[in-house]
Each structure stands twice: as structure tokens, then as C-alpha cells.
Write an enzyme that holds these catalytic residues in place. Structure first.
Site, PDB file in Angstrom:
ATOM      1  N   GLY A 333       0.887  -1.209   0.046  1.00  0.00           N
ATOM      2  CA  GLY A 333       0.056   0.100  -0.168  1.00  0.00           C
ATOM      3  C   GLY A 333       0.938   1.294   0.008  1.00  0.00           C
ATOM      4  N   GLU A 357      20.918  -5.642 -21.887  1.00  0.00           N
ATOM      5  CA  GLU A 357      21.169  -6.736 -22.491  1.00  0.00           C
ATOM      6  C   GLU A 357      20.438  -7.249 -23.672  1.00  0.00           C
ATOM      7  OE1 GLU A 357      24.048  -9.193 -21.212  1.00  0.00           O
ATOM      8  OE2 GLU A 357      24.597  -7.892 -19.954  1.00  0.00           O
TER       9      GLU A 357
HETATM   10  C1  LIG Z   1      21.510   0.656 -17.134  1.00  0.00           C
HETATM   11  C2  LIG Z   1      21.837   0.448 -18.420  1.00  0.00           C
HETATM   12  C3  LIG Z   1      23.132  -0.158 -18.556  1.00  0.00           C
HETATM   13  C4  LIG Z   1      23.754  -0.644 -19.923  1.00  0.00           C
HETATM   14  N1  LIG Z   1      24.848  -1.116 -20.003  1.00  0.00           N
HETATM   15  C5  LIG Z   1      25.651  -1.410 -21.197  1.00  0.00           C
HETATM   16  C6  LIG Z   1      26.834  -1.601 -21.273  1.00  0.00           C
HETATM   17  O1  LIG Z   1      27.401  -2.010 -20.317  1.00  0.00           O
HETATM   18  N2  LIG Z   1      27.487  -2.001 -22.563  1.00  0.00           N
HETATM   19  C7  LIG Z   1      26.530  -1.600 -23.778  1.00  0.00           C
HETATM   20  O2  LIG Z   1      27.324  -1.711 -24.632  1.00  0.00           O
HETATM   21  N3  LIG Z   1      25.183  -1.249 -23.691  1.00  0.00           N
HETATM   22  C8  LIG Z   1      24.738  -1.033 -22.536  1.00  0.00           C
HETATM   23  N4  LIG Z   1      23.459  -0.553 -22.124  1.00  0.00           N
HETATM   24  C9  LIG Z   1      22.452  -0.418 -23.416  1.00  0.00           C
HETATM   25  C10 LIG Z   1      21.382  -1.351 -23.729  1.00  0.00           C
HETATM   26  O3  LIG Z   1      21.938  -2.698 -23.988  1.00  0.00           O
HETATM   27  C11 LIG Z   1      20.435  -0.586 -24.677  1.00  0.00           C
HETATM   28  O4  LIG Z   1      19.787   0.150 -23.989  1.00  0.00           O
HETATM   29  C12 LIG Z   1      19.314  -1.814 -25.213  1.00  0.00           C
HETATM   30  O5  LIG Z   1      20.093  -2.649 -26.112  1.00  0.00           O
HETATM   31  C13 LIG Z   1      18.321  -1.233 -25.992  1.00  0.00           C
HETATM   32  O6  LIG Z   1      18.951  -0.068 -26.723  1.00  0.00           O
HETATM   33  P1  LIG Z   1      18.231   1.497 -27.001  1.00  0.00           P
HETATM   34  O7  LIG Z   1      18.474   2.040 -25.469  1.00  0.00           O
HETATM   35  O8  LIG Z   1      19.116   2.259 -27.942  1.00  0.00           O
HETATM   36  O9  LIG Z   1      16.806   1.173 -27.457  1.00  0.00           O
HETATM   37  P2  LIG Z   1      16.301   1.096 -28.831  1.00  0.00           P
HETATM   38  O10 LIG Z   1      16.851   0.097 -29.685  1.00  0.00           O
HETATM   39  O11 LIG Z   1      16.463   2.602 -29.522  1.00  0.00           O
HETATM   40  O12 LIG Z   1      14.765   0.791 -28.638  1.00  0.00           O
HETATM   41  C14 LIG Z   1      13.717   1.651 -28.393  1.00  0.00           C
HETATM   42  C15 LIG Z   1      12.264   0.772 -28.033  1.00  0.00           C
HETATM   43  O13 LIG Z   1      12.114   0.016 -29.499  1.00  0.00           O
HETATM   44  C16 LIG Z   1      11.988  -1.160 -29.539  1.00  0.00           C
HETATM   45  N5  LIG Z   1      12.568  -1.963 -30.583  1.00  0.00           N
HETATM   46  C17 LIG Z   1      13.807  -1.683 -31.304  1.00  0.00           C
HETATM   47  N6  LIG Z   1      13.816  -2.400 -32.139  1.00  0.00           N
HETATM   48  C18 LIG Z   1      12.909  -3.219 -32.316  1.00  0.00           C
HETATM   49  C19 LIG Z   1      12.517  -4.451 -33.025  1.00  0.00           C
HETATM   50  N7  LIG Z   1      13.230  -4.726 -34.106  1.00  0.00           N
HETATM   51  N8  LIG Z   1      11.242  -4.949 -32.725  1.00  0.00           N
HETATM   52  C20 LIG Z   1      10.505  -4.534 -31.796  1.00  0.00           C
HETATM   53  N9  LIG Z   1      10.824  -3.598 -30.841  1.00  0.00           N
HETATM   54  C21 LIG Z   1      12.014  -2.863 -30.944  1.00  0.00           C
HETATM   55  C22 LIG Z   1      12.906  -1.686 -28.101  1.00  0.00           C
HETATM   56  O14 LIG Z   1      12.439  -2.824 -27.598  1.00  0.00           O
HETATM   57  C23 LIG Z   1      12.403  -0.408 -27.239  1.00  0.00           C
HETATM   58  O15 LIG Z   1      11.251  -0.797 -26.629  1.00  0.00           O
HETATM   59  C24 LIG Z   1      22.933  -0.244 -20.935  1.00  0.00           C
HETATM   60  C25 LIG Z   1      21.600   0.349 -20.913  1.00  0.00           C
HETATM   61  C26 LIG Z   1      21.263   0.764 -19.539  1.00  0.00           C
HETATM   62  C27 LIG Z   1      19.635   1.110 -19.404  1.00  0.00           C
END
Ligand SMILES: Cc1cc2nc3c(=O)[nH]c(=O)nc-3n(C[C@H](O)[C@H](O)[C@H](O)COP(=O)(O)OP(=O)(O)OC[C@H]3O[C@@H](n4cnc5c(N)ncnc54)[C@H](O)[C@@H]3O)c2cc1C
Length: 377
Positions: A333, A357
Site C-alpha cells: 500500500g 542486455e
Molecule cells: C542501465 C543500463 C546499462 C547498460 N549497460 C550497457 C553496457 O555496459 N554496454 C553496452 O554496450 N550497452 C549497455 N546498455 C545499453 C542497452 O543494451 C540498450 O539500452 C538496449 O540494447 C536498448 O537499446 P536502446 O536503449 O538504444 O533502445 P532502442 O533500440 O532505441 O529501442 C527503443 C524501443 O524500440 C524497441 N525496438 C527496437 N527495435 C525493435 C524491433 N526490431 N522489434 C521490436 N521492438 C524494437 C525496443 O525494444 C525499445 O522498446 C545499457 C543500458 C542501460 C539502460
């Protein structure tokens, strides 16, 4: 659990309960772990958890590592995770590198060095193949230019495992993986990102401007960077999922305790069936996620392919954690949304697990594509 696993899990449990649990809110306010605690993890050998013993590591299996991540996350998911990320770069070097690279990278970590895996860029998130950081060969050197986003451990890393393109015209076939030491001229780490949850984990940008590295720092070939990145993500997803399972369990423990203590309408709230249904669902989700995690870990340890199983574990465990954290807040709550109680923190942290990831949408794509491959008619 064998006796070595039991011993390690007990060590992690007592460390987390003694050193971290009483101070979680204080560390969150301060924005990170004190150096002293990071050093204690190094002293326990966590920087080389999964590095083979012949390179000075603990040589833990994926299953044992998952047990430690799960146990740690029952208190705070980011602590063991920071060392797990450090091991990610080492894994690429171990499966794709030369003997000299294995000794070099493992040596940095064995001395307490931290590491980051640098794949994501401003324009390359889910579409990891569209990396624009370049590594152009000039004689016996590569010159690296580009920006990496959201990099875990960035400001405490001594070495980066970087995905960069040796030839942008080749698309993902031009991607390669490189060892880039933090102290090379031209490497800059940005400010720590101010994020919703997992605030004890460092996330920052890393910029490479005309960074020179020797050709010996290329891990694998100029064509295998994308495959290396996908493989290490596959190996890592069940471990991220193990952490989600531990944190899901934490949400259950909070909710069960609160439901027994909180009295409304003259009885503890667990006596209301609506609460019992929620508790039962929380437990079923967590147990199912745990089974997926250890199934994927067993496949990895047996050297079997497991892209579908790893993605299922990561996706399901993150969704389970997010739902459990939401339900823990609901059961508690008004107290559930107060900072003083851990449910509020789990609610914020859990959202991140559906994004890192590879987002959970991307995991579902991996699962479905593999299902089609396995059942092609
Ligand atoms: C706290 C944190 C730690 C991280 N640590 C690391 C790290 O150590 N090393 C590293 O390299 N990266 C790291 N990342 C990056 C992370 O892997 C990416 O944020 C993630 O892969 C998504 O990429 P984006 O944020 O650019 O989202 P985008 O790819 O722009 O996606 C935006 C939205 O669109 C959706 N989307 C995109 N393409 C498709 C598709 N083909 N079909 C359906 N839906 C789709 C996604 O699911 C999401 O909902 C980290 C991110 C965070 C938040």
C-alpha cells in the site's frame, strides 16, 4: 548445490547482509558504493569469477556464477553484477583471443582491474549491427573514433572491450572487437548518468578520439566482432536473469513479511484471498524464472547452443521481477511507495532489467526466430 557452491553462496550472503544491506539507502543517496566495498569484491576474486584458473581466475561455471548473482540480488542486484560485467570482456578474450591476449586481459582483472563491454552507441541500440565507431588500421596500429552510450562500470573500468567497425561499407561484417586500455590518450569517460533505478550501478558514456592501439589488441579477426558480441550476450543473459530472480525473491520476502504484519479489518492482510492470489503468483513466476535460468546455465556449461533458452531466461525473469516488484508495492500500500521501504527501490530497479542486455522485445524476436529455425518446414 555442491559444497564449493554452498561455500561461495554463504560467503556472498554474509557479505551482502553485513556490508551492504544496512546501508543500501545511504549508498543510493551517495550515488554509488564506497571504494572500500568495491575493493572487498576485488579481494574476494570477483573480477575474475569466470576467468579460467590457468589464467589466474576462480574458473567458476556459469551455474555457480548465477547462484552468486541470485544470492547477491536478494539484497542488492548491482553489487555482484558490476563484477559480472567485468567478466564479460574477459569472456570474449577467452573464446576469441590469442594466448597472449588471454594472459594480458586476465592479468589486468586478476590484479583487481575492472572492465566494461562497449557495444551501444547513440544510434546503435537494439540494432547493434549499425555501430558507427571506427577502427581504422594504419600500419601496426588501429585508430579508434566514436562514442559508446550507457556503458556499465565506465568510470571505474581500467580496460574496455570495444566493438568498432574496420570498414563501415561492410556493415556488420566489418565489425571487430578490440581491447582498449583506459589510460590511452583520447579515451574520455562522461559523467555518471542520473537514472530511474539501479542507481548503484555506474552508467556513463565513453568517447574515443583518435585513440591509437596496437594491432595486437584486435580480438579475433576484423570480421568477427558482431559474432563475438552476440555470443557474449548469449552467455551473459542467463546471468542477468539470475540477478532478476534474486531480486524477485527479495520482493516476495518483503511482501510476505508485510502481509503478516499489517492488520486491516481486524486481521493480517495475508488472510484476504486477493493478497494470497498475488503472493502465489509472485512465487510461481519466480520459481519458473529460476528454472529457466538454471536450464540455460546448464546448457552453457555443457557447451550447447542456447540462444533461445538464454533469451527466454532473460526475458521471463525480467518480466517476473518487474511484476513482482509492482505487486510488492501494491501489497504494501502507501508504505510500498515510500523510499524508506525497499519495495519502492525494486520497482525502479526492475524496469531497467527489461531494457539491458537487449530489450525484452528483442529477446522475444530471438526466441521466435529460433523457434522457426528449429521447426522449419
Ligand atoms: C542501465 C543500463 C546499462 C547498460 N549497460 C550497457 C553496457 O555496459 N554496454 C553496452 O554496450 N550497452 C549497455 N546498455 C545499453 C542497452 O543494451 C540498450 O539500452 C538496449 O540494447 C536498448 O537499446 P536502446 O536503449 O538504444 O533502445 P532502442 O533500440 O532505441 O529501442 C527503443 C524501443 O524500440 C524497441 N525496438 C527496437 N527495435 C525493435 C524491433 N526490431 N522489434 C521490436 N521492438 C524494437 C525496443 O525494444 C525499445 O522498446 C545499457 C543500458 C542501460 C539502460
Amino acid at each position: 548445490m555442491d559444497s564449493q557452491q554452498q561455500e561461495l553462496v554463504t560467503m556472498v550472503r554474509s557479505f551482502m547482509n553485513k556490508e551492504i544491506k544496512p546501508h543500501v539507502h545511504e549508498f543510493e543517496e551517495a550515488g554509488g558504493y564506497p571504494d572500500r566495498l568495491v575493493q572487498m569484491g576485488k579481494d574476494m576474486g570477483l573480477t575474475v569469477m569466470q576467468v579460467p584458473e590457468r589464467y589466474g581466475g576462480l574458473g567458476l561455471s556459469t551455474t555457480t556464477t548465477a547462484m552468486l548473482l541470485e544470492e547477491g540480488a536478494k539484497v542488492e542486484s548491482t553489487y555482484i553484477s558490476m563484477f559480472n560485467i567485468t567478466n564479460m570482456g574477459a569472456k570474449i578474450v577467452m573464446f576469441a583471443g590469442t594466448e597472449a591476449q588471454k594472459e594480458y586481459y586476465a592479468g589486468i582483472l586478476a590484479e583487481g582491474g575492472m572492465s566494461s563491454f562497449c557495444l551501444t552507441e547513440p544510434g546503435a541500440g537494439s540494432d547493434a549491427a549499425s555501430v558507427r565507431t571506427t577502427a581504422i588500421r594504419k600500419g601496426d596500429k588501429y585508430i579508434i573514433n566514436g562514442n559508446k552510450m550507457f556503458i556499465t562500470n565506465a568510470s571505474i573500468a581500467d580496460v574496455f572491450l570495444v566493438v568498432a567497425s574496420t570498414d563501415l561499407s561492410k556493415g556488420y561484417k566489418g565489425l571487430a572487437t578490440f581491447i582498449v586500455e583506459r589510460d590511452r590518450p583520447g579515451v574520455t569517460v562522461g559523467k555518471k548518468e542520473d537514472k530511474l533505478g539501479m542507481r548503484l550501478s555506474i552508467t556513463a558514456e565513453v568517447a574515443f578520439q583518435d585513440v591509437e592501439i596496437p594491432v595486437e589488441n584486435l580480438v579475433g579477426t576484423e570480421e568477427t566482432g558482431f559474432a563475438n558480441a552476440m555470443k557474449v550476450l548469449e552467455l551473459s543473459r542467463p546471468l542477468v536473469a539470475a540477478s532478476s530472480v534474486g531480486a524477485s525473491q527479495q520482493a516476495i520476502d518483503l511482501a510476505v513479511k508485510y502481509a503478516q504484519e499489517r492488520v486491516q479489518f481486524g486481521q493480517p492482510i495475508w488472510k484476504f484471498e486477493a493478497i494470497q492470489m498475488m503472493l502465489a503468483d509472485m512465487q510461481m513466476r519466480t520459481s519458473a524464472a529460476r528454472a529457466l535460468v538454471y536450464n540455460a546455465c546448464a546448457l552453457i556449461d555443457a557447451g550447447q547452443p542456447c540462444s533461445k533458452e538464454a533469451a527466454m531466461a532473460k526475458c521471463y525473469a525480467a518480466d517476473a521481477y518487474q511484476k513482482n516488484a509492482t505487486d510488492a508495492v501494491q501489497i504494501m500500500g502507501g508504505y510500498g511507495v515510500m523510499k524508506e521501504y525497499m519495495a519502492e527501490k525494486l520497482y525502479r530497479d526492475s524496469k531497467i532489467t527489461q531494457i539491458v542486455e537487449g530489450t525484452n522485445q528483442i529477446q522475444r524476436l530471438v526466441i521466435a526466430k529460433q523457434m522457426i529455425r528449429e521447426n522449419r518446414i
